[in-house]
Design a protein around this motif. Sequence first.
Motif, PDB file in Angstrom:
ATOM      1  N   ASN A 355       0.857  -1.184   0.000  1.00  0.00           N
ATOM      2  CA  ASN A 355       0.000   0.000   0.000  1.00  0.00           C
ATOM      3  C   ASN A 355       0.897   1.239   0.000  1.00  0.00           C
ATOM      4  N   TYR A 356       1.167   1.766  -1.178  1.00  0.00           N
ATOM      5  CA  TYR A 356       2.156   2.835  -1.326  1.00  0.00           C
ATOM      6  C   TYR A 356       1.698   4.146  -0.686  1.00  0.00           C
ATOM      7  N   GLN A 357       0.413   4.421  -0.739  1.00  0.00           N
ATOM      8  CA  GLN A 357      -0.081   5.633  -0.089  1.00  0.00           C
ATOM      9  C   GLN A 357       0.109   5.545   1.419  1.00  0.00           C
ATOM     10  N   GLN A 358      -0.120   4.363   1.970  1.00  0.00           N
ATOM     11  CA  GLN A 358       0.073   4.169   3.404  1.00  0.00           C
ATOM     12  C   GLN A 358       1.546   4.300   3.772  1.00  0.00           C
ATOM     13  N   VAL A 359       2.419   3.756   2.921  1.00  0.00           N
ATOM     14  CA  VAL A 359       3.861   3.903   3.153  1.00  0.00           C
ATOM     15  C   VAL A 359       4.234   5.380   3.212  1.00  0.00           C
ATOM     16  N   ALA A 360       3.755   6.159   2.222  1.00  0.00           N
ATOM     17  CA  ALA A 360       4.116   7.577   2.169  1.00  0.00           C
ATOM     18  C   ALA A 360       3.546   8.336   3.360  1.00  0.00           C
ATOM     19  N   ASP A 370       2.011  10.358  -4.976  1.00  0.00           N
ATOM     20  CA  ASP A 370       1.794   8.953  -5.318  1.00  0.00           C
ATOM     21  C   ASP A 370       2.935   8.441  -6.197  1.00  0.00           C
ATOM     22  N   ILE A 371       3.484   7.303  -5.811  1.00  0.00           N
ATOM     23  CA  ILE A 371       4.605   6.729  -6.548  1.00  0.00           C
ATOM     24  C   ILE A 371       4.119   6.137  -7.868  1.00  0.00           C
ATOM     25  N   VAL A 372       4.890   6.328  -8.901  1.00  0.00           N
ATOM     26  CA  VAL A 372       4.633   5.724 -10.205  1.00  0.00           C
ATOM     27  C   VAL A 372       5.741   4.703 -10.456  1.00  0.00           C
ATOM     28  N   PRO A 373       5.407   3.444 -10.789  1.00  0.00           N
ATOM     29  CA  PRO A 373       6.444   2.419 -10.932  1.00  0.00           C
ATOM     30  C   PRO A 373       7.256   2.575 -12.209  1.00  0.00           C
ATOM     31  N   LEU A 374       8.162   3.535 -12.176  1.00  0.00           N
ATOM     32  CA  LEU A 374       9.104   3.775 -13.264  1.00  0.00           C
ATOM     33  C   LEU A 374      10.471   4.030 -12.641  1.00  0.00           C
ATOM     34  N   LEU A 375      11.521   3.958 -13.449  1.00  0.00           N
ATOM     35  CA  LEU A 375      12.871   4.229 -12.955  1.00  0.00           C
ATOM     36  C   LEU A 375      13.275   5.680 -13.154  1.00  0.00           C
ATOM     37  N   ALA A 376      12.310   6.554 -13.381  1.00  0.00           N
ATOM     38  CA  ALA A 376      12.569   7.984 -13.547  1.00  0.00           C
ATOM     39  C   ALA A 376      11.589   8.749 -12.672  1.00  0.00           C
ATOM     40  N   LEU A 377      12.025   9.903 -12.185  1.00  0.00           N
ATOM     41  CA  LEU A 377      11.108  10.783 -11.472  1.00  0.00           C
ATOM     42  C   LEU A 377      10.061  11.308 -12.453  1.00  0.00           C
ATOM     43  N   THR A 378       8.849  11.455 -11.987  1.00  0.00           N
ATOM     44  CA  THR A 378       7.776  11.966 -12.855  1.00  0.00           C
ATOM     45  C   THR A 378       7.684  13.478 -12.695  1.00  0.00           C
ATOM     46  N   ASP A 379       8.757  14.143 -13.089  1.00  0.00           N
ATOM     47  CA  ASP A 379       8.842  15.597 -12.926  1.00  0.00           C
ATOM     48  C   ASP A 379       8.732  16.341 -14.248  1.00  0.00           C
ATOM     49  N   GLY A 380       8.403  15.621 -15.317  1.00  0.00           N
ATOM     50  CA  GLY A 380       8.295  16.251 -16.620  1.00  0.00           C
ATOM     51  C   GLY A 380       9.622  16.401 -17.338  1.00  0.00           C
ATOM     52  N   VAL A 381      10.705  16.118 -16.640  1.00  0.00           N
ATOM     53  CA  VAL A 381      12.036  16.195 -17.238  1.00  0.00           C
ATOM     54  C   VAL A 381      12.593  14.784 -17.402  1.00  0.00           C
ATOM     55  N   GLU A 382      12.714  14.055 -16.289  1.00  0.00           N
ATOM     56  CA  GLU A 382      13.268  12.714 -16.356  1.00  0.00           C
ATOM     57  C   GLU A 382      12.369  11.753 -17.148  1.00  0.00           C
ATOM     58  N   ASP A 383      11.059  11.938 -17.039  1.00  0.00           N
ATOM     59  CA  ASP A 383      10.135  11.011 -17.708  1.00  0.00           C
ATOM     60  C   ASP A 383       9.665  11.517 -19.064  1.00  0.00           C
ATOM     61  N   LYS A 384      10.344  12.505 -19.585  1.00  0.00           N
ATOM     62  CA  LYS A 384       9.939  13.151 -20.833  1.00  0.00           C
ATOM     63  C   LYS A 384       9.812  12.168 -21.984  1.00  0.00           C
ATOM     64  N   TYR A 385      10.702  11.185 -22.047  1.00  0.00           N
ATOM     65  CA  TYR A 385      10.745  10.281 -23.190  1.00  0.00           C
ATOM     66  C   TYR A 385      10.148   8.902 -22.897  1.00  0.00           C
ATOM     67  N   ILE A 386       9.396   8.767 -21.817  1.00  0.00           N
ATOM     68  CA  ILE A 386       8.784   7.479 -21.486  1.00  0.00           C
ATOM     69  C   ILE A 386       7.326   7.477 -21.941  1.00  0.00           C
ATOM     70  N   ASP A 387       6.973   6.511 -22.771  1.00  0.00           N
ATOM     71  CA  ASP A 387       5.592   6.364 -23.240  1.00  0.00           C
ATOM     72  C   ASP A 387       4.822   5.571 -22.183  1.00  0.00           C
ATOM     73  N   LYS A 388       4.183   6.284 -21.274  1.00  0.00           N
ATOM     74  CA  LYS A 388       3.492   5.625 -20.163  1.00  0.00           C
ATOM     75  C   LYS A 388       2.286   4.824 -20.633  1.00  0.00           C
ATOM     76  N   VAL A 560      11.423  -2.482  -6.349  1.00  0.00           N
ATOM     77  CA  VAL A 560      10.099  -1.870  -6.344  1.00  0.00           C
ATOM     78  C   VAL A 560      10.193  -0.480  -5.732  1.00  0.00           C
ATOM     79  N   PRO A 561      10.006   0.597  -6.509  1.00  0.00           N
ATOM     80  CA  PRO A 561       9.966   1.935  -5.915  1.00  0.00           C
ATOM     81  C   PRO A 561       8.794   2.030  -4.932  1.00  0.00           C
ATOM     82  N   ILE A 562       9.063   2.498  -3.726  1.00  0.00           N
ATOM     83  CA  ILE A 562       7.996   2.545  -2.719  1.00  0.00           C
ATOM     84  C   ILE A 562       7.557   3.968  -2.364  1.00  0.00           C
ATOM     85  N   MET A 563       8.442   4.955  -2.584  1.00  0.00           N
ATOM     86  CA  MET A 563       8.046   6.332  -2.283  1.00  0.00           C
ATOM     87  C   MET A 563       9.095   7.278  -2.838  1.00  0.00           C
TER      88      MET A 563
END
Length: 610
Positions: A355-360, A370-388, A560-563
Motif C-alpha cells: 500500500n504505497y499511499q500508506q507507506v508515504a 503517489d509513486i509511479v512504478p518507473l525508474l525515472a522521477l515523474t517531474d516532466g524532465v526525467e520522464d519526458k521520453y517514457i511512453d506511459k 520496487v519503488p515505494i516512495m
Amino acid sequence: MQKIKNKEENVLKKVLSIALALMMALSLLTACGNGTSSIPASTATSTAASTPDSTAQESSQFPREETFYFFSGMGVLPTSFNPLLGNGTEWPSGQMQYLLYEALFMMDMLSGELKPLIADSYEVLEDNSVKIVINEKAHFNDGTPLTAEDVKFSYDLGDKYDLQFSSYWDVLESVEVVDEHTVVLHQKANSVNTPVALDSMQMVPILPVSVWGPIVDEAGDDVSVVRAFDNLDNPVGSGPYKVYGFNDQGIYLERDDNYWGVERFGKLPAPKYIVQPIYKSNDLVSADLQNNKLDLAQAYMPSIWEMIEKNDKVGTYLSDAPYHLEGGMVAMVFNTSLPGLDDPEVRRAIAYGINYQQVAQLAVSGYSKDIVPLLALTDGVEDKYIDKDALADLMWSYDPDKCNELLDALGAEKGADGIRVLPDGTRMSWTLQTGYGWSDWNAAAEVISQNLKAVGVEIISDMPESAVFISNRQTGDFQLCLHIIGENPRPSQPWFRYKDALYSVGTPDFGTLAFSNFGRYSNAEYDALIEALPGINSDAELTEMHTEINRIFLEEAPLVPIMYRPFQFYEFNESYWTGFPTADNGSEVPPMLDRGAGIQFLYEIEPAGK
C-alpha cells in the motif's frame, strides 16, 4: 580535543517484527542514553568522551554565536575520514560534501547547472573532450597549491582502483595535464557520454598528491591498503573547514581562515565552527531541533507542520505541503539470487501487495506524492521520453486481490501459520533491512510487513546499525533492503538512475563491495540499452529506448519503488542563525548544506540579531 577512535562494537542483528508505535516508543527510550546533541565541555587535552555536564549551547569551548549545529545522518562514532571508502564514507568526507574535500564544480539542483568551485570554467571541445581551467588561487589547508597534477592524480585513482567514482572511466580515456592550471578530460571514442563526463566534475574529490601519493605507492594495486588509511589525523583537503576533533558525542569542524575560496565566494563562511552531533534516532534529532539545540537538520521529521506551529523559529524550504523538494526515489531491492526472489512473478506479486499511499503517509508524513512504478522521477524532465500509455498494462499499484491472484497462480499455498510456500518448498518469508534509527525507512518496512502479511508473505524488519546496514547492502548480505536509487542531482539523469539501479556490467560478486545494483540483477538486453542510450539524439529513438528500459524493469521487477523523498530533508531553526534559503525569501541557494551548491548558504546566514 582528543580524537577517540571507535571501539570494536558487538553488532546485535536480530529479527524485529514490531508495531510502529512500539518502534517509536523504543526510539524515545534511547533519548535517555548518550544520543543527545550535547557535546563535552572538555578541553583539547581531554582523554575521554565522558557524559557531558552541559548542553551544546552551554559549552564554552564553542561560542554559540560562532557555532553552527548541523545534523545530516551521523549515528556512530566516525572511524575514518578517508573519502575513498565508498557509500560508507563518513561526514564530512562524502561525495559532494564540500566542507573538507572539494570537487571541480558543484551541482545546483535548483537550476540544474554546474557552478564553479575549484575550477573556474569548462568547455566541451569538438572532439568531445572537456577542457577545465582551475582557479590559480586554489590550495589545500596545509598551504600546498592545488594544481592540475592533483586533479589528474585524483581522477586516475578511479582508473587504478575500484572506487565509488570508477564508473566514470567507462567513458573517460585519460586525463591530460595541459599546464599547471588546465586539464582535459578525454572521452573514449566508442563510448562518448558527455553528461557522465560532466557528472564526474562534481563527484570526484580532489586530493593532494603530497598526502595520497605515498599511500598509493605503498598500496600498489591493492585497494584495501588505500581504504585502510583512516585519515583521522589532520585530514588535508581544500574545503573551508578542517577537522577540529571528534568523539562519541559528535564531529567538530573549525573554519580554515586561510581558505582559498575567499577568491570564489568573496568572504569566509559565517560559522567559525560546525558541530555534527551523533544521534541514534531521528526522533532525537527532532527533539533537539524543536528545543533550539540544532540549527539545521537534514533528517526525516514526521508532521513537521506541528513543530512549526509550536515553535515559530522552525521552518522548511516550502512553507506548505509537501514542505520539501522532491529529489529521490526509495526502492525495495530484492536479492535476486535467493530462492523465490529469483522469480520475476514472485517479485511482481509482492509489488501489488504494498500500500504505497500508506507507506508515504506513515513513513514520510505524506511528503511524497503517489509513486509511479518507473525508474525515472515523474517531474516532466526525467520522464519526458517514457511512453506511459505503452507501459500501462505492466504498471503495478496496490491491489491485494491481484497479489493473491498472482500468488495462487504460482501455486504458493498457505501453511498452518498463514505464510505461503512455493511449490519448490520455499517458504515466502524474508527479512527487509534498513538502518537502525532511520525512522522513515524503519516505518516504511513495518508498513510493508503488515501489508504483505495480509496476503501470506512474511517480511521481517531487520534494523542493524547504520554502518553495518550500509556494508551489508554493498556486499549483498541481505534478502531485501531499501535504497535510494540514482541518488544525487546530476546532468546525466535519468540515465544514471537506470545504470545505478540495475546495470550489471562490472558489478562485483556477492561478498565484494558494490556501488550500484546491490541486488546483483543481470539482464543482457537491459545492459545493452544502457550502453547505447547516451549515443541517441532523435526524440523518436529516445522515446523508444527509455520506454523499453522501463518495460524490462516492469516485467522483471528486480526492485520496487515505494516512495519519493526529498533529495535532502531540510528543517532549520532560526534561534541562533538567520537567513536560511527558502522558496519565499529570494535565495537562489539549494536547500541543503552538505550537498553540491547548497554549501553556498554558509555565506548567506548570519548570527541572529546581527
